[in-house]
Structures are given as structure tokens and as C-alpha cells.
Design a protein around this motif. Structure first.
Motif, PDB file in Angstrom:
ATOM      1  N   TYR A  75       0.794  -1.230   0.000  1.00 35.39           N
ATOM      2  CA  TYR A  75       0.000   0.000   0.000  1.00 35.39           C
ATOM      3  C   TYR A  75       0.826   1.280   0.000  1.00 35.39           C
ATOM      4  CZ  TYR A  75      -3.827  -3.157   1.016  1.00 35.39           C
ATOM      5  OH  TYR A  75      -4.733  -4.185   0.945  1.00 35.39           O
ATOM      6  N   PHE A  76       2.099   1.202   0.413  1.00 36.00           N
ATOM      7  CA  PHE A  76       2.878   2.417   0.590  1.00 36.00           C
ATOM      8  C   PHE A  76       4.020   2.559  -0.407  1.00 36.00           C
ATOM      9  CE2 PHE A  76       1.059   1.194   4.685  1.00 36.00           C
ATOM     10  CZ  PHE A  76       0.263   2.296   4.912  1.00 36.00           C
ATOM     11  N   GLY A  77       4.196   1.604  -1.316  1.00 33.99           N
ATOM     12  CA  GLY A  77       5.251   1.687  -2.312  1.00 33.99           C
ATOM     13  C   GLY A  77       6.643   1.489  -1.740  1.00 33.99           C
ATOM     14  N   ASP A  78       6.729   0.921  -0.533  1.00 35.68           N
ATOM     15  CA  ASP A  78       8.032   0.659   0.071  1.00 35.68           C
ATOM     16  C   ASP A  78       8.158  -0.844   0.325  1.00 35.68           C
ATOM     17  OD1 ASP A  78       6.397   0.267   2.277  1.00 35.68           O
ATOM     18  OD2 ASP A  78       7.134   1.982   3.401  1.00 35.68           O
ATOM     19  N   SER A  79       8.929  -1.232   1.296  1.00 41.30           N
ATOM     20  CA  SER A  79       9.196  -2.656   1.519  1.00 41.30           C
ATOM     21  C   SER A  79       8.066  -3.387   2.259  1.00 41.30           C
ATOM     22  CB  SER A  79      10.511  -2.828   2.281  1.00 41.30           C
ATOM     23  OG  SER A  79      10.391  -2.282   3.583  1.00 41.30           O
ATOM     24  N   ARG A  80       7.084  -2.690   2.793  1.00 39.31           N
ATOM     25  CA  ARG A  80       6.031  -3.331   3.599  1.00 39.31           C
ATOM     26  C   ARG A  80       4.965  -3.981   2.717  1.00 39.31           C
ATOM     27  NH1 ARG A  80       4.590   1.838   7.051  1.00 39.31           N
ATOM     28  NH2 ARG A  80       5.103   2.748   5.032  1.00 39.31           N
ATOM     29  N   HIS A  81       4.885  -5.302   2.788  1.00 38.54           N
ATOM     30  CA  HIS A  81       3.921  -6.071   2.004  1.00 38.54           C
ATOM     31  C   HIS A  81       3.053  -6.888   2.965  1.00 38.54           C
ATOM     32  CE1 HIS A  81       7.001  -5.160  -0.956  1.00 38.54           C
ATOM     33  NE2 HIS A  81       6.117  -5.438  -1.898  1.00 38.54           N
ATOM     34  N   SER A  82       1.808  -7.128   2.560  1.00 35.65           N
ATOM     35  CA  SER A  82       0.933  -7.919   3.428  1.00 35.65           C
ATOM     36  C   SER A  82       0.002  -8.786   2.585  1.00 35.65           C
ATOM     37  CB  SER A  82       0.128  -7.005   4.354  1.00 35.65           C
ATOM     38  OG  SER A  82      -0.703  -6.154   3.586  1.00 35.65           O
ATOM     39  N   LEU A  83      -0.499  -9.818   3.242  1.00 32.31           N
ATOM     40  CA  LEU A  83      -1.404 -10.760   2.604  1.00 32.31           C
ATOM     41  C   LEU A  83      -2.417 -11.220   3.637  1.00 32.31           C
ATOM     42  CD1 LEU A  83      -1.942 -12.917   0.217  1.00 32.31           C
ATOM     43  CD2 LEU A  83      -0.630 -14.428   1.682  1.00 32.31           C
ATOM     44  N   ARG A  84      -3.656 -11.305   3.218  1.00 32.65           N
ATOM     45  CA  ARG A  84      -4.723 -11.843   4.066  1.00 32.65           C
ATOM     46  C   ARG A  84      -5.481 -12.862   3.229  1.00 32.65           C
ATOM     47  NH1 ARG A  84      -8.417  -9.944   8.361  1.00 32.65           N
ATOM     48  NH2 ARG A  84     -10.426 -10.938   8.008  1.00 32.65           N
ATOM     49  N   PHE A  85      -5.544 -14.092   3.711  1.00 32.52           N
ATOM     50  CA  PHE A  85      -6.214 -15.184   3.021  1.00 32.52           C
ATOM     51  C   PHE A  85      -7.198 -15.813   3.991  1.00 32.52           C
ATOM     52  CE2 PHE A  85      -6.300 -19.829   2.366  1.00 32.52           C
ATOM     53  CZ  PHE A  85      -6.823 -19.889   1.081  1.00 32.52           C
ATOM     54  N   ASP A  86      -8.445 -15.938   3.566  1.00 33.77           N
ATOM     55  CA  ASP A  86      -9.415 -16.629   4.411  1.00 33.77           C
ATOM     56  C   ASP A  86     -10.155 -17.669   3.585  1.00 33.77           C
ATOM     57  OD1 ASP A  86     -11.182 -15.020   2.977  1.00 33.77           O
ATOM     58  OD2 ASP A  86     -11.603 -13.724   4.660  1.00 33.77           O
ATOM     59  N   SER A  87     -10.664 -18.681   4.275  1.00 35.84           N
ATOM     60  CA  SER A  87     -11.307 -19.784   3.580  1.00 35.84           C
ATOM     61  C   SER A  87     -12.250 -20.512   4.535  1.00 35.84           C
ATOM     62  CB  SER A  87     -10.235 -20.763   3.081  1.00 35.84           C
ATOM     63  OG  SER A  87     -10.837 -21.885   2.472  1.00 35.84           O
ATOM     64  N   SER A  88     -13.212 -21.195   3.969  1.00 34.07           N
ATOM     65  CA  SER A  88     -14.072 -22.072   4.769  1.00 34.07           C
ATOM     66  C   SER A  88     -13.488 -23.486   4.796  1.00 34.07           C
ATOM     67  CB  SER A  88     -15.493 -22.095   4.197  1.00 34.07           C
ATOM     68  OG  SER A  88     -15.464 -22.531   2.855  1.00 34.07           O
ATOM     69  N   GLU A  89     -12.365 -23.704   4.092  1.00 36.96           N
ATOM     70  CA  GLU A  89     -11.677 -25.000   4.124  1.00 36.96           C
ATOM     71  C   GLU A  89     -10.632 -25.003   5.223  1.00 36.96           C
ATOM     72  OE1 GLU A  89     -10.491 -27.021   0.648  1.00 36.96           O
ATOM     73  OE2 GLU A  89     -11.867 -25.879  -0.628  1.00 36.96           O
ATOM     74  N   ASP A  90     -10.352 -26.183   5.760  1.00 43.47           N
ATOM     75  CA  ASP A  90      -9.375 -26.361   6.826  1.00 43.47           C
ATOM     76  C   ASP A  90      -7.989 -26.552   6.216  1.00 43.47           C
ATOM     77  OD1 ASP A  90      -7.727 -27.242   8.877  1.00 43.47           O
ATOM     78  OD2 ASP A  90      -9.211 -28.607   9.716  1.00 43.47           O
ATOM     79  N   TYR A  91      -7.125 -25.577   6.396  1.00 43.71           N
ATOM     80  CA  TYR A  91      -5.753 -25.668   5.904  1.00 43.71           C
ATOM     81  C   TYR A  91      -4.756 -25.796   7.058  1.00 43.71           C
ATOM     82  CZ  TYR A  91      -7.421 -24.442   1.265  1.00 43.71           C
ATOM     83  OH  TYR A  91      -8.067 -24.453   0.051  1.00 43.71           O
ATOM     84  N   THR A  92      -5.191 -26.273   8.203  1.00 44.78           N
ATOM     85  CA  THR A  92      -4.300 -26.362   9.362  1.00 44.78           C
ATOM     86  C   THR A  92      -3.136 -27.328   9.151  1.00 44.78           C
ATOM     87  OG1 THR A  92      -5.749 -28.002  10.416  1.00 44.78           O
ATOM     88  CG2 THR A  92      -6.091 -25.691  11.018  1.00 44.78           C
ATOM     89  N   GLY A  93      -3.254 -28.243   8.213  1.00 44.56           N
ATOM     90  CA  GLY A  93      -2.140 -29.142   7.907  1.00 44.56           C
ATOM     91  C   GLY A  93      -1.090 -28.514   7.010  1.00 44.56           C
ATOM     92  N   HIS A  94      -1.425 -27.411   6.382  1.00 46.51           N
ATOM     93  CA  HIS A  94      -0.496 -26.707   5.493  1.00 46.51           C
ATOM     94  C   HIS A  94       0.312 -25.715   6.330  1.00 46.51           C
ATOM     95  CE1 HIS A  94      -3.341 -28.329   2.623  1.00 46.51           C
ATOM     96  NE2 HIS A  94      -2.506 -28.021   1.643  1.00 46.51           N
ATOM     97  N   THR A  95       1.434 -26.162   6.856  1.00 42.67           N
ATOM     98  CA  THR A  95       2.193 -25.325   7.787  1.00 42.67           C
ATOM     99  C   THR A  95       3.434 -24.684   7.167  1.00 42.67           C
ATOM    100  OG1 THR A  95       3.316 -27.290   8.627  1.00 42.67           O
ATOM    101  CG2 THR A  95       1.363 -26.530   9.846  1.00 42.67           C
TER     102      THR A  95
END
Length: 167
Positions: free
Chosen positions: A118-138
Motif C-alpha cells: 500500500y505504501f510503495g516501500d518494503s512493507r507487504h501484506s497478505l490476508r487469506f481466508d477460507s471455509s476450508e481447513d488448511y491447518t495441515g499446510h504449515t
């Protein structure tokens, strides 16, 4: 020097001359609210999703010649809602490229989407949500992708491991 002052003064006069006539539209900007689960009294409850049933977090580290660091975390809630986030410090991608996140478990590789900057610098972010269970994907990976439409992971720039934590 006199030319610079004259240009600056003229610019300020032009800006202030607009007064209240900047726009005849009467509109308000909408705001976006992004919620994150926060502990209250030692327990995590999240909006409509109920209590947290699983939590993991870990450090994100650079791979190869890339300079990157950050943190990743994931939550699972009573109703099956899964939330995963990545905050990564890495140089902005060049034009025609972007960063993409991945959750990995053995040969199962799930794209979690493009990282935002959002700021054109080094700060990057990601938000992922799902109704599937990905708790095994570590295993968490961030790749640098050419904007060529190819869905396969490209250059590996950062990685981390979600470590399951009891609260």
C-alpha cells in the motif's frame, strides 16, 4: 532563487484561489473495516466465527540472494473459518512482477493470493481466508511472479513455518 520563490508563491495563490469551489459533488468516502482476531481475557473469539480452535505463527525468512523478513500466522475457528496472514518486508517488485503467497503440505500447494504493497516501500501484506481447513499446510512460501498468467509458483524469495501454539 527569486524565480523559485515566485513560482512557489504563484502555485500557492492558484491553490488557495480554488476556495470552496473544488467540487460541486456532495459525496462521502466509504471506509473499509478489516477485522482481526484479538485476545480478550485470554480467549480469542472472532465476530461470527466463534472461538479459536487452532493457532500457529512463525517467522518469514529470506531465500537465496533476496533480502526479506516478516511474520506469518494462521487461525482456525469453531465454524470452520480459516484465516492466514503474512506481513513481509521485501523490496517492491519491478514492473511486470508481483509477490504471491503459498501454503504447502507435501505436494499440495495452495495459492493464497498476491501480497499488497500500500505504501510503495518494503512493507507487504497478505490476508487469506477460507471455509476450508488448511491447518495441515504449515509451510509458507512467497514467490516473485512474472505477470504472465502462469499459475505455477515461480522464484522462491521467502519462507516460513507455521508453528502450532496452544493458547
Amino acid at each position: 532563487m527569486k524565480k523559485s520563490l515566485l513560482l512557489l508563491s504563484t502555485s500557492l495563490l492558484l491553490l488557495t484561489a480554488c476556495g470552496e469551489n473544488r467540487s460541486e459533488r456532495s459525496e462521502e468516502l466509504d471506509t473499509e473495516t478489516i477485522q482481526y482476531p484479538m485476545p480478550v481475557g485470554g480467549e480469542i473469539k472472532y465476530d461470527k466465527h466463534g472461538s479459536e480452535t487452532w493457532f500457529a505463527y512463525g517467522a518469514m525468512l529470506e531465500v537465496g540472494d533476496f533480502k526479506a523478513n516478516g511474520v506469518t500466522q494462521a487461525h482456525q475457528f469453531e465454524d470452520g473459518y480459516y484465516l492466514h496472514t503474512v506481513t513481509l518486508n521485501v523490496d517492491p517488485a519491478e514492473d511486470g512482477y508481483f509477490y504471491e503467497g503459498w501454503l504447502v503440505k507435501g505436494s499440495s500447494v495452495i495459492s493464497t493470493g498476491h501480497l499488497s504493497n500500500y505504501f510503495g516501500d518494503s512493507r507487504h501484506s497478505l490476508r487469506f481466508d477460507s471455509s476450508e481447513d488448511y491447518t495441515g499446510h504449515t509451510e509458507v512460501i512467497v514467490t516473485l511472479e512474472p505477470d504472465d498468467g502462469n499459475p505455477a509458483p515461480a522464484l522462491h524469495v521467502a519462507e516460513g513455518e507455521l508453528r502450532i501454539t496452544e493458547r
